[in-house]
Scaffold this active site. Structure first.
Site, short mmCIF file in Angstrom:
data_model
loop_
_atom_site.label_atom_id
_atom_site.label_comp_id
_atom_site.label_asym_id
_atom_site.label_seq_id
_atom_site.Cartn_x
_atom_site.Cartn_y
_atom_site.Cartn_z
N ASP A 161 -36.54 -24.05 -4.35
CA ASP A 161 -37.07 -23.13 -3.35
C ASP A 161 -36.08 -21.98 -3.15
O ASP A 161 -34.92 -22.21 -2.82
CB ASP A 161 -37.26 -23.88 -2.02
CG ASP A 161 -38.09 -23.11 -1.01
OD1 ASP A 161 -38.02 -21.85 -1.02
OD2 ASP A 161 -38.80 -23.73 -0.21
N LYS A 165 -36.32 -15.05 2.26
CA LYS A 165 -35.90 -14.25 3.41
C LYS A 165 -34.40 -14.40 3.62
O LYS A 165 -33.87 -15.51 3.60
CB LYS A 165 -36.66 -14.69 4.66
CG LYS A 165 -38.15 -14.42 4.60
CD LYS A 165 -38.84 -14.84 5.89
CE LYS A 165 -40.34 -14.56 5.81
NZ LYS A 165 -41.07 -14.98 7.03
N ASP A 197 -36.38 -17.99 -11.22
CA ASP A 197 -36.97 -16.69 -11.55
C ASP A 197 -36.78 -15.71 -10.39
O ASP A 197 -37.43 -14.67 -10.36
CB ASP A 197 -38.46 -16.83 -11.90
CG ASP A 197 -39.29 -17.35 -10.74
OD1 ASP A 197 -38.74 -18.01 -9.84
OD2 ASP A 197 -40.51 -17.09 -10.71
N THR A 234 -42.68 -24.55 -17.64
CA THR A 234 -43.46 -25.21 -16.60
C THR A 234 -44.59 -24.32 -16.13
O THR A 234 -44.59 -23.10 -16.34
CB THR A 234 -42.58 -25.58 -15.39
OG1 THR A 234 -42.15 -24.37 -14.74
CG2 THR A 234 -41.35 -26.36 -15.83
N ARG A 235 -45.57 -24.94 -15.48
CA ARG A 235 -46.67 -24.18 -14.91
C ARG A 235 -46.15 -23.18 -13.88
O ARG A 235 -46.59 -22.03 -13.82
CB ARG A 235 -47.67 -25.14 -14.26
CG ARG A 235 -48.88 -24.45 -13.69
CD ARG A 235 -49.93 -25.40 -13.16
NE ARG A 235 -49.52 -26.79 -13.05
CZ ARG A 235 -50.25 -27.71 -12.43
NH1 ARG A 235 -51.40 -27.39 -11.89
NH2 ARG A 235 -49.84 -28.96 -12.35
#
Length: 255
Positions: A161, A165, A197, A234-235
């Site tokens: 994750d 922010k 990414d 990965t997806r």
């Protein structure tokens, strides 16, 4: 066990298991810990196939991170040559593929996403994979309280994750404090492999890994690494690539 046989949400008591023989909602009672956690527990909608896998396979292939015992990885993964820890595996497709491609490596895969846990168990059974174990709960508790020193041959953290922010950046997993904690269970020479990414998170990962005294970059001269062949696309990664995101891999070794 199908979804229709689960206890309805309106009548379920707090922390009552949705799957009596499956993962517990909060195995370490981690909500009592006064620290910022880098994840949010995600129960989510579970398909019939995932529910069936959780109910049937969890007693053999799953474990709750309760912080109450030390794990014996040789007992947990009989017959493998090495064990790596993967933190955050999504729906488990890449984890299952890596396990199938390298049956000599045991993968201790940690996540808090119930549908993903069930999906990985289902994929493993369908493919005849027996070198994956699914751990439910807080990876910090696992590293701090349940893994002995020098027991892991690698750490994989793929697309964690990003907490994009700025005020939430402190929740990101790859921080100096986390790297110090994981250095204990990692054997000297163990490979730490991260991928993201999110450009600024990649920069942060590179900075903290480069500056940490317990790790060294495997890339001569420093910087990011090419995606190694053993990490499948990965997806989630595909979605990022469709949005023109640049994926960065980082490969460091425990000194």
């Amino acid at each position: 066990m199908s979804e229709s046989s689960e206890t309805p949400a309106s009548t379920a008591r707090p922390n009552e298991p949705r799957f009596p023989d499956g993962p517990r909602p909060d195995p370490a009672q981690s909500h009592y810990e006064q620290r910022i956690r880098s994840f949010q527990p995600r129960r989510g909608r579970v398909t019939d196939a995932q529910a069936d896998a959780l109910q049937r396979l969890w007693p053999a292939w799953g474990l709750d991170i309760d912080g109450q015992r030390r794990l014996d990885l040789a007992e947990l993964f009989p017959g493998v040559e090495r064990v790596v820890l993967e933190i955050g595996f999504g729906m488990g497709e890449a984890t299952a593929q890596m396990a199938q491609d390298d049956p000599t490596t045991g993968i201790l895969a940690v996540d808090v996403h119930t549908p993903g846990q069930g999906n990985l168990l289902n994929l493993a059974e369908r493919a005849g994979i027996d070198n994956v174990r699914v751990a439910n709960g807080d990876a910090i508790v696992l590293l701090r309280d349940m893994l002995p020193d020098d027991c892991l041959d690698g750490l994989r953290v793929y697309f964690p994750d990003p907490w994009p922010k700025k005020r939430h950046n402190k929740r990101r997993l790859i921080q100096a404090e986390f790297l110090s904690l994981v250095a204990g269970p990692l054997k000297p020479g163990a490979l730490v492999h991260c991928a993201t990414d999110w450009e600024d998170y990649a920069e942060q990962m590179l900075e903290v890994l480069t500056s940490h005294p317990d790790y060294e970059n495997t890339i001569e001269g420093g910087g990011y690494a090419p995606r190694p062949e053993f990490r499948p696309l990965t997806r989630f990664e595909g979605k990022g690539l469709d949005k023109s995101h640049v994926v960065h891999d980082l490969l460091f070794r425990r000194r």
